[in-house]
Design a protein around this motif. Structure first.
Motif, PDB file in Angstrom:
ATOM      1  N   MET A 134       5.086   1.278  -5.659  1.00  0.00           N
ATOM      2  CA  MET A 134       3.824   0.547  -5.573  1.00  0.00           C
ATOM      3  C   MET A 134       2.877   1.034  -6.647  1.00  0.00           C
ATOM      4  SD  MET A 134       5.231   1.479  -2.547  1.00  0.00           S
ATOM      5  CE  MET A 134       6.465   0.389  -1.826  1.00  0.00           C
ATOM      6  N   PHE A 135       2.119   0.101  -7.223  1.00  0.00           N
ATOM      7  CA  PHE A 135       1.180   0.419  -8.289  1.00  0.00           C
ATOM      8  C   PHE A 135      -0.235   0.017  -7.905  1.00  0.00           C
ATOM      9  CE2 PHE A 135       5.157   0.111 -10.645  1.00  0.00           C
ATOM     10  CZ  PHE A 135       5.049   1.137 -11.576  1.00  0.00           C
ATOM     11  N   GLY A 136      -1.192   0.824  -8.359  1.00  0.00           N
ATOM     12  CA  GLY A 136      -2.606   0.480  -8.262  1.00  0.00           C
ATOM     13  C   GLY A 136      -3.250   0.616  -9.614  1.00  0.00           C
ATOM     14  N   TYR A 137      -4.317  -0.146  -9.857  1.00  0.00           N
ATOM     15  CA  TYR A 137      -4.925  -0.194 -11.180  1.00  0.00           C
ATOM     16  C   TYR A 137      -6.426  -0.408 -11.059  1.00  0.00           C
ATOM     17  CZ  TYR A 137      -5.720  -1.831 -16.010  1.00  0.00           C
ATOM     18  OH  TYR A 137      -6.181  -1.982 -17.306  1.00  0.00           O
ATOM     19  N   ALA A 138      -7.149   0.112 -12.014  1.00  0.00           N
ATOM     20  CA  ALA A 138      -8.584  -0.154 -12.120  1.00  0.00           C
ATOM     21  C   ALA A 138      -8.991  -0.047 -13.585  1.00  0.00           C
ATOM     22  CB  ALA A 138      -9.396   0.822 -11.275  1.00  0.00           C
ATOM     23  N   THR A 299      -3.147   2.892  -3.609  1.00  0.00           N
ATOM     24  CA  THR A 299      -3.133   3.187  -5.039  1.00  0.00           C
ATOM     25  C   THR A 299      -4.297   2.495  -5.742  1.00  0.00           C
ATOM     26  OG1 THR A 299      -1.492   1.430  -5.380  1.00  0.00           O
ATOM     27  CG2 THR A 299      -0.668   3.688  -5.242  1.00  0.00           C
ATOM     28  N   ARG A 300      -4.636   1.281  -5.336  1.00  0.00           N
ATOM     29  CA  ARG A 300      -5.832   0.629  -5.872  1.00  0.00           C
ATOM     30  C   ARG A 300      -7.078   1.440  -5.512  1.00  0.00           C
ATOM     31  NH1 ARG A 300      -9.425  -2.124  -9.114  1.00  0.00           N
ATOM     32  NH2 ARG A 300     -11.035  -3.081  -7.838  1.00  0.00           N
ATOM     33  N   TYR A 301      -7.156   1.879  -4.267  1.00  0.00           N
ATOM     34  CA  TYR A 301      -8.300   2.678  -3.797  1.00  0.00           C
ATOM     35  C   TYR A 301      -8.476   3.936  -4.632  1.00  0.00           C
ATOM     36  CZ  TYR A 301     -10.727   5.717  -0.345  1.00  0.00           C
ATOM     37  OH  TYR A 301     -11.570   6.585   0.307  1.00  0.00           O
ATOM     38  N   LEU A 302      -7.389   4.631  -4.869  1.00  0.00           N
ATOM     39  CA  LEU A 302      -7.477   5.869  -5.640  1.00  0.00           C
ATOM     40  C   LEU A 302      -7.808   5.591  -7.100  1.00  0.00           C
ATOM     41  CD1 LEU A 302      -4.403   7.729  -4.116  1.00  0.00           C
ATOM     42  CD2 LEU A 302      -6.823   8.207  -3.666  1.00  0.00           C
ATOM     43  N   ALA A 349      -4.044  16.648  -7.011  1.00  0.00           N
ATOM     44  CA  ALA A 349      -5.226  16.591  -6.151  1.00  0.00           C
ATOM     45  C   ALA A 349      -5.210  15.423  -5.178  1.00  0.00           C
ATOM     46  CB  ALA A 349      -6.486  16.514  -7.020  1.00  0.00           C
ATOM     47  N   LEU A 350      -4.677  14.298  -5.591  1.00  0.00           N
ATOM     48  CA  LEU A 350      -4.799  13.080  -4.778  1.00  0.00           C
ATOM     49  C   LEU A 350      -4.203  13.214  -3.378  1.00  0.00           C
ATOM     50  CD1 LEU A 350      -4.135  10.291  -7.440  1.00  0.00           C
ATOM     51  CD2 LEU A 350      -6.328  11.107  -6.547  1.00  0.00           C
ATOM     52  N   PRO A 351      -2.998  13.818  -3.196  1.00  0.00           N
ATOM     53  CA  PRO A 351      -2.455  13.936  -1.834  1.00  0.00           C
ATOM     54  C   PRO A 351      -3.289  14.824  -0.918  1.00  0.00           C
ATOM     55  CG  PRO A 351      -0.722  14.183  -3.474  1.00  0.00           C
ATOM     56  CD  PRO A 351      -2.021  14.255  -4.208  1.00  0.00           C
ATOM     57  N   ASN A 352      -4.165  15.656  -1.492  1.00  0.00           N
ATOM     58  CA  ASN A 352      -5.050  16.485  -0.677  1.00  0.00           C
ATOM     59  C   ASN A 352      -6.303  15.737  -0.246  1.00  0.00           C
ATOM     60  OD1 ASN A 352      -3.377  18.795  -0.911  1.00  0.00           O
ATOM     61  ND2 ASN A 352      -4.215  19.210  -2.945  1.00  0.00           N
ATOM     62  N   LEU A 353      -6.589  14.627  -0.915  1.00  0.00           N
ATOM     63  CA  LEU A 353      -7.761  13.829  -0.564  1.00  0.00           C
ATOM     64  C   LEU A 353      -7.424  12.736   0.449  1.00  0.00           C
ATOM     65  CD1 LEU A 353      -9.345  13.423  -4.112  1.00  0.00           C
ATOM     66  CD2 LEU A 353      -9.938  15.091  -2.343  1.00  0.00           C
ATOM     67  N   VAL A 354      -6.232  12.172   0.311  1.00  0.00           N
ATOM     68  CA  VAL A 354      -5.741  11.166   1.258  1.00  0.00           C
ATOM     69  C   VAL A 354      -4.285  11.484   1.548  1.00  0.00           C
ATOM     70  CG1 VAL A 354      -5.285   8.725   1.689  1.00  0.00           C
ATOM     71  CG2 VAL A 354      -7.254   9.389   0.288  1.00  0.00           C
ATOM     72  N   ARG A 355      -3.938  11.644   2.815  1.00  0.00           N
ATOM     73  CA  ARG A 355      -2.536  11.873   3.145  1.00  0.00           C
ATOM     74  C   ARG A 355      -1.763  10.591   2.869  1.00  0.00           C
ATOM     75  NH1 ARG A 355       0.917  13.251   8.464  1.00  0.00           N
ATOM     76  NH2 ARG A 355       2.656  14.194   7.344  1.00  0.00           N
ATOM     77  N   LEU A 356      -0.800  10.645   1.985  1.00  0.00           N
ATOM     78  CA  LEU A 356      -0.162   9.448   1.462  1.00  0.00           C
ATOM     79  C   LEU A 356       1.098   9.047   2.236  1.00  0.00           C
ATOM     80  CD1 LEU A 356      -0.699  10.146  -2.327  1.00  0.00           C
ATOM     81  CD2 LEU A 356      -2.019   8.642  -0.822  1.00  0.00           C
ATOM     82  N   THR A 357       1.133   9.371   3.516  1.00  0.00           N
ATOM     83  CA  THR A 357       2.165   8.856   4.407  1.00  0.00           C
ATOM     84  C   THR A 357       1.706   7.492   4.927  1.00  0.00           C
ATOM     85  OG1 THR A 357       1.165   9.838   6.369  1.00  0.00           O
ATOM     86  CG2 THR A 357       2.742  11.192   5.137  1.00  0.00           C
ATOM     87  N   PRO A 358       2.622   6.675   5.432  1.00  0.00           N
ATOM     88  CA  PRO A 358       2.175   5.378   5.975  1.00  0.00           C
ATOM     89  C   PRO A 358       1.075   5.517   7.032  1.00  0.00           C
ATOM     90  CG  PRO A 358       4.553   5.393   5.743  1.00  0.00           C
ATOM     91  CD  PRO A 358       4.089   6.789   5.430  1.00  0.00           C
ATOM     92  N   SER A 391     -11.322  -2.407   2.875  1.00  0.00           N
ATOM     93  CA  SER A 391     -11.724  -0.991   2.857  1.00  0.00           C
ATOM     94  C   SER A 391     -11.189  -0.271   1.629  1.00  0.00           C
ATOM     95  CB  SER A 391     -11.237  -0.292   4.131  1.00  0.00           C
ATOM     96  OG  SER A 391      -9.814  -0.371   4.227  1.00  0.00           O
ATOM     97  N   TRP A 392     -10.084  -0.770   1.068  1.00  0.00           N
ATOM     98  CA  TRP A 392      -9.483  -0.142  -0.113  1.00  0.00           C
ATOM     99  C   TRP A 392     -10.313  -0.369  -1.375  1.00  0.00           C
ATOM    100  CZ3 TRP A 392      -7.414  -3.777   3.111  1.00  0.00           C
ATOM    101  CH2 TRP A 392      -7.356  -5.093   2.643  1.00  0.00           C
ATOM    102  N   GLU A 393     -11.391  -1.154  -1.266  1.00  0.00           N
ATOM    103  CA  GLU A 393     -12.287  -1.369  -2.403  1.00  0.00           C
ATOM    104  C   GLU A 393     -13.491  -0.427  -2.379  1.00  0.00           C
ATOM    105  OE1 GLU A 393     -11.917  -3.460  -5.135  1.00  0.00           O
ATOM    106  OE2 GLU A 393      -9.883  -3.589  -4.338  1.00  0.00           O
ATOM    107  N   LYS A 394     -13.584   0.421  -1.379  1.00  0.00           N
ATOM    108  CA  LYS A 394     -14.696   1.372  -1.312  1.00  0.00           C
ATOM    109  C   LYS A 394     -14.555   2.443  -2.389  1.00  0.00           C
ATOM    110  CE  LYS A 394     -15.388   0.838   3.689  1.00  0.00           C
ATOM    111  NZ  LYS A 394     -15.360   1.514   5.012  1.00  0.00           N
TER     112      LYS A 394
END
Length: 406
Positions: A134-138, A299-302, A349-358, A391-394
């Motif tokens: 999965m990909f996210g972009y900004a 991924t978009r959120y991050l 750092a990212l996995p410590n900010l949001v737990r990336l499990t489903p 919520s993923w746009e916050k």
């Protein structure tokens, strides 16, 4: 990336047959989640002339149990919700009418073999609903941190739909497509070189090969051109901008009557208009245990928070999963040479900010709710976060990101 170039994205309206299918599939997702936040839904929809067909796997208290028995009234409730969605879009045509279309429901219980690998049990955390990337972009090209070509393609059709629903443009019918080509200088969009809209219209609003009514076509074309000017930034449309409005001519037969629609065929429209890689999985029709959906959202959120924090002007993030396994197999960050921080530090750092499990993603973003049908047209990203929706746009991770990298 080249600093000067042309780039193009397209969008399709809520009345495009594939988007009709997406909205119906997400209507089913929302119905199940409204009854049971732990519901499992994988709903595919086919729409064609005067027909809607549902298929897929489902599970959820209040709708269907593990033995495959439907709750009292559940089947009627699904059909009523589907018809209401078609009515809301605006289809009351001979070839596709919300009240008279034929409806077939082939949803069935979720496979027990999938459930055993995905469900949380004992010491086992909930696993991903499928393997995948999965990909996210900004990007800082627009206020909503979306690629400008797609952003304006969506806005054109949103405006046309609003005018159709309000009666301000009564000659419009639900099916439409847009396309925006922008010229970039120093990686910044500066000019529209080509703008395209093909829209279904009321009888007579065309003129092609000396057939039709030139005055009615001129009214339609002038309206669409006015939308271009209202939506795009001042100065983007110049004397050199090529404009096409219904270039094939007559477009009276459209929607599912003109072309069959299927869930998940507009994944580039749903995401970033081709400006970013895509993992391949569609979103609509899937409950948030499916990482095709939830991991693409996170991924978009991050990525959006990274750009909003000023850590980069552009950001792509990839996650990967194995079915039944909770933790992601990889975390990848690309700042495209625009960053002020080390990408490897972000990956750590990212996995410590949001737990990336489903389950961690769903909990952080509040995804186990009936919030999905509005996302099924005009893009899942670049939308305004309001209450539980989008919520993923916050951008509420900005301070935490800066602290984590200090």
């Amino acid at each position: 990336m080249r600093s000067s170039f042309l780039f193009t994205s397209e969008s399709v309206s809520e009345g495009h047959p594939d988007k009709v299918a997406d909205q119906i599939s997400d209507t089913v997702v929302d119905l199940f989640l409204s009854k049971d936040p732990q519901a499992r839904v994988a709903c595919e929809t086919l729409v064609t002339t005067q027909r809607v067909v549902l298929a897929g796997e489902v599970r959820g208290n209040g709708m269907i149990d593990t033995e495959g028995k439907w709750a009292d009234g559940a089947l009627a409730e699904i059909e009523a919700a589907v018809r209401a969605t078609v009515k809301k879009i605006g289809y009351e045509q001979d070839g596709f009418h919300w009240d008279t279309l034929e409806f077939a429901n082939h949803l069935h219980p979720q496979s027990a073999h999938i459930a055993q690998g995905v469900d949380e049990s004992g010491n086992k955390d909930e696993g991903a609903g499928d393997q995948g990337i999965m990909f996210g972009y900004a990007t800082d090209e627009t206020p909503d941190l979306m690629p400008a070509t797609l952003y304006y393609s969506h806005k054109i059709l949103e405006r046309m739909a609003a005018d159709r629903h309000s009666g301000a443009a009564p000659f419009l019918e639900p099916d439409a497509k847009s396309q925006v080509t922008l010229r970039y200088e120093n990686e910044v969009p500066v000019e529209a070189t080509a703008l395209v809209v093909s829209t279904q219209h009321a009888p007579g609003y065309y003129f092609h090969n000396n057939e039709g009514d030139p005055a009615l076509y001129a009214k339609l074309r002038d309206y669409v051109v006015s939308v271009f000017h209202d939506v795009l930034p001042k100065g983007f449309i110049t004397d050199n901008t090529v404009i096409h409005v219904n270039p094939t001519g007559r477009f009276e037969i459209g929607g599912p009557d003109g072309d069959a629609g299927v869930t998940g065929r507009k994944i580039i429209v749903d995401t970033y208009g081709g400006a970013s890689p895509h993992g391949g999985g569609a979103f609509s029709g899937k409950d948030p245990t499916k990482v095709d959906r939830s991991a693409a959202y996170v991924t978009r959120y991050l990525a959006k928070n990274i750009v909003a924090a000023g850590l980069a002007r552009r950001c792509t993030i990839q996650l990967s999963y194995a079915i039944g396994v909770a933790e992601p197999l990889s975390v990848y960050v690309d700042l495209h040479g625009t960053g002020t921080v080390d990408e490897a530090k972000l990956e750590a750092a990212l996995p410590n900010l949001v737990r990336l499990t489903p389950k961690g993603i769903r909990t952080h973003l509040g995804l186990n709710k009936a919030i999905y049908q509005p996302s099924a047209a005009y893009g899942h990203f670049g939308r305004k976060a309001e209450g539980d929706f989008f919520s993923w746009e916050k951008t509420d991770l900005v301070d935490a990101l800066k602290s984590a990298l200090a």
